[in-house]
Design an enzyme around this catalytic site. Structure first.
Site: not given
Ligand SMILES: *Cc1c(COP(=O)(O)O)cnc(C)c1O
Length: 355
Positions: A100, A167, A191
């Site tokens: 990511w 993030d 998540k």
């Molecule tokens: C799942 C995830 C993403 C991507 O998320 P989307 O909503 O599918 O774009 C980005 N960063 C992390 C840390 C993730 O776990």
């Protein structure tokens, strides 16, 4: 049979939240209308949006501190681009700790220079780099707090004068941090907070308005702040479910209470991985291990079929590792009960004994 849902995302949500969400789809607030067939500008939905935003800020201890909460669309993946669009003028610094982060770097490079301060890519991201230097003339520093795919997690965040962007898709609301260190936090809902379809963005307003480019409306944080997350039709159902999850967390006692439970779950599983000769953790340094996503492999391939069969028999779902790591990944998000980890550990022990 009761399922034990270790899925990495979309993932487990509290049963009570699912129940209330289902009811709201049929009859929202006793209106005899569905949540998903009313105007997003109706009083009842505006209240949902406001409550969701204020609960998010409250949990993070960021109320009345110059921060705004937004519920946007496009996933965390759009935030890779949007952060850069709004904050990158010349140069930005990124820490590369997983798939990511790598994707965030790729998007930022479309808009300016990116300095990768450190990377664990050559070791298949099996550790978190430390002791790197952040250039003080960068516009911001970006990192990923929890690497969902590889199962590593940052325990410390650097002290820096430049804005810190993180993030936190897969560990937001799971542990206490000094969230006021961050100028921008984003997290896809699916998540640890709700269904896919909305992304929480927490932003310190003071960092905006400093880039010279023209920012298209949909990518412009200022536009979304001004329109209170309703510049376009928001993802009403995901925002509603997120609100319920944030309320559930508050009723439980907040982040400090869930953090203790998350620590118990992680300790139980990692102790078994370390003790049981049949299993091996993927992350090289124990201090980098994620409390949300534990990655491990089975050391005796001949016992894999038996392990998999017992997982299935016990109702364990979503334990397969990501294709780029292999093996297993146990995602232990806030809503996963300790009991599910106990069931997993008992199967690991049974396979060791040849049961
Ligand atoms: C799942 C995830 C993403 C991507 O998320 P989307 O909503 O599918 O774009 C980005 N960063 C992390 C840390 C993730 O776990």
């Amino acid at each position: 049979m009761k399922k034990h849902n270790f899925s990495a995302g979309p993932c487990i949500l509290p049963q009570s939240v699912l129940q209330k969400s289902a009811e709201a789809v049929l009859n929202f607030n006793n209106s005899n209308l569905s949540l998903i067939e009313i105007s997003h500008r109706s009083k009842d939905f505006v209240e949902v949006m406001e409550t969701a935003k204020s609960l998010a800020l409250e949990h993070l201890g960021l109320q009345n501190k110059g921060y705004q909460a937004l519920f946007l669309q496009g996933g965390a993946s759009l935030q890779f681009l949007m952060t850069a669009f709004n904050l990158l003028e010349n140069k930005a610094a990124y820490l590369n700790t997983g798939t990511w982060s790598d994707k965030a770097i790729k998007e930022a490079r479309l808009l300016g220079d990116v300095v990768e301060v450190a990377s664990s890519k050559n070791d298949n991201f099996n550790f978190i780099p430390k002791n790197y230097t952040i250039p003080s003339d960068a516009d911001y520093f970006h990192c990923t707090s929890n690497n969902t795919i590889y199962g590593s997690q940052m325990q410390d965040f650097p002290e820096t004068e430049i804005p810190l962007i993180c993030d936190m898709s897969s560990d937001i609301f799971s542990r206490q941090l000094d969230f006021s260190k961050f100028s921008l936090i984003y997290a896809g809902a699916q998540k640890n907070m709700g269904p896919a379809g909305t992304t929480l963005v927490i932003i310190k307003e003071a960092v905006l308005g400093k880039v010279s480019r023209t920012i298209p409306s949909m990518l412009n944080y200022k536009v979304h702040i001004e329109k209170e997350s309703m510049f376009n039709t928001p993802a009403v159902f995901p925002v509603y479910v997120s609100m319920l999850t944030l309320q559930w967390l508050k009723d439980l006692g907040g982040i400090s209470v869930i953090e203790k439970i998350n620590n118990q779950k992680a300790e139980l599983l990692y102790n078994e991985i370390d003790r049981n000769p049949l299993f091996e953790g993927f992350i090289a340094n124990k201090e980098d291990r994620s409390k949300m996503n534990a990655t491990f492999t089975i050391t005796n391939d001949e016992l894999k079929a038996s392990f998999d069969e017992q997982l299935k028999q016990s109702g364990i779902n979503g334990l397969n590792g990501h294709r780029s790591v292999g093996g297993y990944r146990a995602s232990m998000y806030n809503a996963l009960p300790l009991e599910s980890v106990q069931v997993l550990v008992s199967i690991m022990q049974a396979v060791e004994k040849g049961a």
